[in-house]
Design a protein around this motif. Structure first.
Motif, PDB file in Angstrom:
ATOM      1  N   PRO A 110       0.827  -1.216   0.000  1.00 39.50           N
ATOM      2  CA  PRO A 110       0.000   0.000   0.000  1.00 39.50           C
ATOM      3  C   PRO A 110       0.856   1.259   0.000  1.00 39.50           C
ATOM      4  CG  PRO A 110      -0.025  -1.035   2.161  1.00 39.50           C
ATOM      5  CD  PRO A 110       0.666  -1.989   1.250  1.00 39.50           C
ATOM      6  N   VAL A 111       0.235   2.364  -0.421  1.00 36.49           N
ATOM      7  CA  VAL A 111       0.918   3.645  -0.531  1.00 36.49           C
ATOM      8  C   VAL A 111       0.162   4.697   0.265  1.00 36.49           C
ATOM      9  CG1 VAL A 111       1.711   5.453  -2.105  1.00 36.49           C
ATOM     10  CG2 VAL A 111       1.781   3.062  -2.832  1.00 36.49           C
ATOM     11  N   LEU A 112       0.907   5.438   1.087  1.00 36.64           N
ATOM     12  CA  LEU A 112       0.370   6.593   1.800  1.00 36.64           C
ATOM     13  C   LEU A 112       0.940   7.849   1.154  1.00 36.64           C
ATOM     14  CD1 LEU A 112      -1.024   7.964   4.307  1.00 36.64           C
ATOM     15  CD2 LEU A 112       1.197   7.758   5.457  1.00 36.64           C
ATOM     16  N   ALA A 113       0.066   8.746   0.698  1.00 36.79           N
ATOM     17  CA  ALA A 113       0.509  10.014   0.115  1.00 36.79           C
ATOM     18  C   ALA A 113       0.362  11.126   1.137  1.00 36.79           C
ATOM     19  CB  ALA A 113      -0.298  10.343  -1.134  1.00 36.79           C
ATOM     20  N   LEU A 114       1.402  11.945   1.271  1.00 33.63           N
ATOM     21  CA  LEU A 114       1.362  13.087   2.171  1.00 33.63           C
ATOM     22  C   LEU A 114       0.904  14.321   1.418  1.00 33.63           C
ATOM     23  CD1 LEU A 114       4.650  12.572   4.254  1.00 33.63           C
ATOM     24  CD2 LEU A 114       2.338  11.653   4.655  1.00 33.63           C
ATOM     25  N   ASP A 115      -0.202  14.860   1.811  1.00 31.79           N
ATOM     26  CA  ASP A 115      -0.849  16.057   1.282  1.00 31.79           C
ATOM     27  C   ASP A 115      -1.507  15.823  -0.069  1.00 31.79           C
ATOM     28  OD1 ASP A 115      -1.744  18.611   1.722  1.00 31.79           O
ATOM     29  OD2 ASP A 115      -0.013  19.568   0.824  1.00 31.79           O
ATOM     30  N   VAL A 116      -0.745  15.412  -1.093  1.00 27.26           N
ATOM     31  CA  VAL A 116      -1.280  15.201  -2.435  1.00 27.26           C
ATOM     32  C   VAL A 116      -0.499  14.058  -3.075  1.00 27.26           C
ATOM     33  CG1 VAL A 116      -1.584  16.220  -4.734  1.00 27.26           C
ATOM     34  CG2 VAL A 116      -1.860  17.645  -2.703  1.00 27.26           C
ATOM     35  N   PRO A 117      -1.168  13.113  -3.754  1.00 28.70           N
ATOM     36  CA  PRO A 117      -0.409  12.119  -4.512  1.00 28.70           C
ATOM     37  C   PRO A 117       0.457  12.805  -5.564  1.00 28.70           C
ATOM     38  CG  PRO A 117      -2.701  11.439  -4.289  1.00 28.70           C
ATOM     39  CD  PRO A 117      -2.620  12.860  -3.820  1.00 28.70           C
ATOM     40  N   SER A 118       1.743  12.559  -5.540  1.00 31.45           N
ATOM     41  CA  SER A 118       2.658  13.262  -6.435  1.00 31.45           C
ATOM     42  C   SER A 118       2.299  13.008  -7.891  1.00 31.45           C
ATOM     43  CB  SER A 118       4.092  12.817  -6.162  1.00 31.45           C
ATOM     44  OG  SER A 118       4.488  13.227  -4.866  1.00 31.45           O
ATOM     45  N   GLY A 119       2.268  14.089  -8.662  1.00 32.70           N
ATOM     46  CA  GLY A 119       1.886  14.014 -10.068  1.00 32.70           C
ATOM     47  C   GLY A 119       0.454  14.419 -10.324  1.00 32.70           C
ATOM     48  N   LEU A 120      -0.361  14.499  -9.267  1.00 36.13           N
ATOM     49  CA  LEU A 120      -1.760  14.925  -9.392  1.00 36.13           C
ATOM     50  C   LEU A 120      -1.845  16.430  -9.160  1.00 36.13           C
ATOM     51  CD1 LEU A 120      -4.842  14.158  -9.539  1.00 36.13           C
ATOM     52  CD2 LEU A 120      -4.749  13.950  -7.050  1.00 36.13           C
ATOM     53  N   ASP A 121      -2.498  17.143 -10.063  1.00 36.93           N
ATOM     54  CA  ASP A 121      -2.682  18.579  -9.925  1.00 36.93           C
ATOM     55  C   ASP A 121      -3.769  18.833  -8.877  1.00 36.93           C
ATOM     56  OD1 ASP A 121      -3.515  21.292 -10.250  1.00 36.93           O
ATOM     57  OD2 ASP A 121      -2.679  21.311 -12.264  1.00 36.93           O
ATOM     58  N   ALA A 122      -3.389  19.427  -7.758  1.00 35.60           N
ATOM     59  CA  ALA A 122      -4.316  19.614  -6.644  1.00 35.60           C
ATOM     60  C   ALA A 122      -5.350  20.692  -6.907  1.00 35.60           C
ATOM     61  CB  ALA A 122      -3.541  19.947  -5.371  1.00 35.60           C
ATOM     62  N   ASP A 123      -5.187  21.467  -7.986  1.00 35.09           N
ATOM     63  CA  ASP A 123      -6.193  22.467  -8.350  1.00 35.09           C
ATOM     64  C   ASP A 123      -7.267  21.900  -9.261  1.00 35.09           C
ATOM     65  OD1 ASP A 123      -6.033  24.904  -7.094  1.00 35.09           O
ATOM     66  OD2 ASP A 123      -4.626  25.772  -8.515  1.00 35.09           O
ATOM     67  N   THR A 124      -6.882  21.008 -10.170  1.00 31.00           N
ATOM     68  CA  THR A 124      -7.805  20.566 -11.215  1.00 31.00           C
ATOM     69  C   THR A 124      -8.176  19.097 -11.156  1.00 31.00           C
ATOM     70  OG1 THR A 124      -6.001  20.045 -12.749  1.00 31.00           O
ATOM     71  CG2 THR A 124      -6.839  22.313 -12.759  1.00 31.00           C
ATOM     72  N   GLY A 125      -7.399  18.285 -10.442  1.00 25.36           N
ATOM     73  CA  GLY A 125      -7.662  16.850 -10.428  1.00 25.36           C
ATOM     74  C   GLY A 125      -7.150  16.136 -11.658  1.00 25.36           C
ATOM     75  N   THR A 126      -6.298  16.780 -12.449  1.00 26.56           N
ATOM     76  CA  THR A 126      -5.731  16.160 -13.642  1.00 26.56           C
ATOM     77  C   THR A 126      -4.335  15.612 -13.347  1.00 26.56           C
ATOM     78  OG1 THR A 126      -4.827  18.272 -14.393  1.00 26.56           O
ATOM     79  CG2 THR A 126      -7.016  17.661 -15.194  1.00 26.56           C
ATOM     80  N   CYS A 127      -3.881  14.738 -14.229  1.00 28.56           N
ATOM     81  CA  CYS A 127      -2.547  14.155 -14.121  1.00 28.56           C
ATOM     82  C   CYS A 127      -1.813  14.421 -15.432  1.00 28.56           C
ATOM     83  CB  CYS A 127      -2.622  12.655 -13.847  1.00 28.56           C
ATOM     84  SG  CYS A 127      -3.487  12.233 -12.317  1.00 28.56           S
ATOM     85  N   PRO A 128      -0.954  15.426 -15.480  1.00 29.65           N
ATOM     86  CA  PRO A 128      -0.240  15.726 -16.731  1.00 29.65           C
ATOM     87  C   PRO A 128       0.699  14.613 -17.179  1.00 29.65           C
ATOM     88  CG  PRO A 128      -0.129  17.572 -15.187  1.00 29.65           C
ATOM     89  CD  PRO A 128      -0.666  16.407 -14.433  1.00 29.65           C
ATOM     90  N   GLY A 129       1.097  13.763 -16.257  1.00 27.22           N
ATOM     91  CA  GLY A 129       1.991  12.648 -16.569  1.00 27.22           C
ATOM     92  C   GLY A 129       1.783  11.541 -15.549  1.00 27.22           C
ATOM     93  N   ALA A 130       2.853  10.867 -15.169  1.00 20.17           N
ATOM     94  CA  ALA A 130       2.763   9.805 -14.167  1.00 20.17           C
ATOM     95  C   ALA A 130       2.311  10.388 -12.835  1.00 20.17           C
ATOM     96  CB  ALA A 130       4.117   9.118 -14.011  1.00 20.17           C
ATOM     97  N   ALA A 131       1.502   9.638 -12.096  1.00 18.83           N
ATOM     98  CA  ALA A 131       1.005  10.096 -10.798  1.00 18.83           C
ATOM     99  C   ALA A 131       0.844   8.913  -9.857  1.00 18.83           C
ATOM    100  CB  ALA A 131      -0.330  10.833 -10.956  1.00 18.83           C
ATOM    101  N   ILE A 132       1.145   9.148  -8.608  1.00 21.64           N
ATOM    102  CA  ILE A 132       1.003   8.131  -7.567  1.00 21.64           C
ATOM    103  C   ILE A 132      -0.456   7.712  -7.450  1.00 21.64           C
ATOM    104  CG2 ILE A 132       1.037   7.817  -5.057  1.00 21.64           C
ATOM    105  CD1 ILE A 132       3.796   7.535  -6.160  1.00 21.64           C
ATOM    106  N   ARG A 133      -0.674   6.416  -7.281  1.00 24.82           N
ATOM    107  CA  ARG A 133      -1.999   5.895  -6.931  1.00 24.82           C
ATOM    108  C   ARG A 133      -1.939   5.476  -5.465  1.00 24.82           C
ATOM    109  NH1 ARG A 133      -5.505   4.682 -11.249  1.00 24.82           N
ATOM    110  NH2 ARG A 133      -4.522   5.052 -13.287  1.00 24.82           N
ATOM    111  N   ALA A 134      -2.451   6.327  -4.610  1.00 26.34           N
ATOM    112  CA  ALA A 134      -2.359   6.104  -3.172  1.00 26.34           C
ATOM    113  C   ALA A 134      -3.535   5.272  -2.671  1.00 26.34           C
ATOM    114  CB  ALA A 134      -2.312   7.434  -2.442  1.00 26.34           C
TER     115      ALA A 134
END
Length: 494
Positions: free
Chosen positions: A155-179
């Motif tokens: 399992p993966v725990l993300a701190l604050d925001v899964p890295s790679g996920l845009d916290a303003d829009t909910g989009t992933c411009p590239g690779a992003a953590i699946r927490a």
């Protein structure tokens, strides 16, 4: 975790950074202290969800998110947990440098991440790479790390925001953590609640890091999450005329099911009377399947107008089609100037012949319909769902529901609400027809357009979640109807 007064408020990244600065400058909380609190919140979450974990791997970036990770690693090692720490850089910045020093001075080691090396074995992986600091695609070497973390079975725990996920829009411009779990800090970021975020945040938690309510003064939320709701009980002396008359318009040849679902949902959501204006071929089927619907054959505007005159609210679009028959009914309905819910081909016709609405109106597009209404692309809509739904509402003078994971509701004055319910099983035919009928029934019972859209979206999504308890795959739109009745009467609680 107790609810915070602002737990339903959603903020932009820039707003959260301003709150962070206010906490440091106005409340006298040093940045390194906020980092310690964030680390403790993350570590506490890890212990709650994976109490048996004995080995963790922590991945730290050079910024403040990485600082959170260094201090979490320190807490874990002090608790007797084996920690492997991989960093993206040889140095850290600002308060994160203090956190890195605390880790190394306690005897912790830092291994630099290099493409091609194997990840350390771990019971839990902790993502502290970027947080809110990245709004572009990660560099190739970081993308390789993200993909490696995502590819593990742990399992993966993300701190604050899964890295790679845009916290303003909910989009992933590239690779992003699946927490599996994301612990967000200080305030809820709006982009974690809509769009592709649903596939990346896992279970989402919020920790305000002990900051006082005064930190939020003067910073109005950009959006708000819906809360469960239902209409109040009816007066004991109520009669059907008190609960409105909905006219559902649609159902060209071969689409009787769409208009039936719309009409039946309006009944189950409490409409006192529900009429259906449809193709003559459908009357027998509708009368046999749901006799409570008052089905009428209409061959054109002259047949439709008397039905419009008797109705209080119009629901236009399910199964309507875009042929001459549907277009003529659409024009007649919109020209009536009555409260209106518009969906499906009703929206596609609107994209071809735009107009601004004066009466209470709710539009319910999915991203494809939204793109046509904005004369853009689905990609541009999904790139910033908040901007798209606000633009739609302002352009058409209507309350707009942008459907999808984390449906958004916008009013012309700029308000936005986010639906926290719903599931992938609802991605099936007929679900939008139900929503049209539900919102129309709420309008008919006295809600204004904003109230009807917010309550209707919430009831629809919550009913979908209850119906999906038997499994998401194979969920039918009609499965929601019995649950909808209970939720609408306040008999089931979340």
């Amino acid at each position: 975790m107790p609810a915070h007064p602002h737990s339903h408020d959603l903020y932009t990244v820039e707003q959260v950074r301003a709150l962070d600065r206010r906490a440091i400058g106005g409340c006298g909380v040093p940045g390194i202290e906020l980092m310690r609190r964030a680390a403790w919140a993350g570590w506490s979450s890890l212990r709650r969800h994976w109490p048996e974990a004995r080995r963790i791997a922590v991945y730290c970036g050079p910024g403040n998110n990485g600082g959170d990770g260094f201090l979490l690693a320190l807490l874990a090692r002090e608790a007797g947990v084996q920690v492997e720490l991989l960093a993206l850089a040889d140095v850290a910045r600002g308060d994160a440098a203090l956190a890195r020093d605390a880790w190394t001075q306690s005897g912790g080691t830092v291994r630099r991440w290099d493409v091609g090396q194997a990840l350390p074995p771990a019971d839990v992986h902790v993502d502290a790479l970027y947080g809110t600091g990245l709004r572009r695609a990660p560099e190739p070497d970081v993308a390789a790390l993200i993909e490696a973390i995502t590819g593990t079975h742990a399992p993966v725990l993300a701190l604050d925001v899964p890295s790679g996920l845009d916290a303003d829009t909910g989009t992933c411009p590239g690779a992003a953590i699946r927490a599996d779990v994301t612990v967000s800090f200080i305030a809820a970021k709006r982009g974690l609640h809509t769009g592709h975020a649903a596939d990346h945040v896992g279970r989402l938690e919020l920790d305000v890091l002990g900051l006082p309510d005064s930190v939020f003064d003067g910073t109005p939320a950009d959006a708000r999450m819906l809360r469960p709701g239902h209409l109040p009980p009816r007066a004991r002396a109520a009669h059907k005329g008190n609960n409105g008359h909905v006219l559902a318009v649609g159902g060209d040849q071969g689409t009787a099911g769409a208009i039936r679902l719309c009409g039946e949902a309006a009944l189950r959501a409490g409409g006192g009377l529900v009429s259906v204006a449809t193709h003559a071929d459908h009357l027998l089927a509708l009368n046999c399947a749901r006799p409570e619907l008052m089905a009428h054959a209409v061959d054109g505007p002259q047949a439709l107008q008397p039905l419009i005159d008797r109705a209080g609210v119009l629901a236009v679009g399910p199964g309507l089609g875009q042929r001459a028959w549907g277009h003529a009914l659409w024009l007649t309905a919109l020209d009536a100037g009555k409260p209106l819910v518009l969906d499906a081909d009703g929206l596609n016709l609107l994209a071809k012949e735009p107009r601004t609405f004066k009466a209470a109106t709710v539009l319910t597009p999915h991203p494809g319909e939204a793109a046509r209404l904005l004369q853009g692309t689905v990609a541009s809509v999904e790139a910033d769902r908040f901007a798209a739904v606000r633009q739609l509402s302002a352009r058409y003078g209507a309350v707009v529901v942008l459907k999808g994971a984390g449906s958004l509701i916008a009013a012309p004055d700029g308000r936005v609400a986010v639906c926290p319910w719903g599931n992938p099983g609802m991605a099936s035919g007929g679900m939008g027809d139900l929503l049209t009928g539900i919102v129309a029934a709420l309008l008919a019972q006295g809600c204004d357009a904003w109230e009807a859209a917010c309550l209707g979206v919430g009831l629809h999504a919550r009913a979908g979640d209850r119906a999906a308890l038997g499994g998401e795959r194979g969920l039918l739109a009609s499965d929601l109807l019995p649950v909808l009745r209970r939720l609408g009467n306040g008999l089931d609680h979340d």
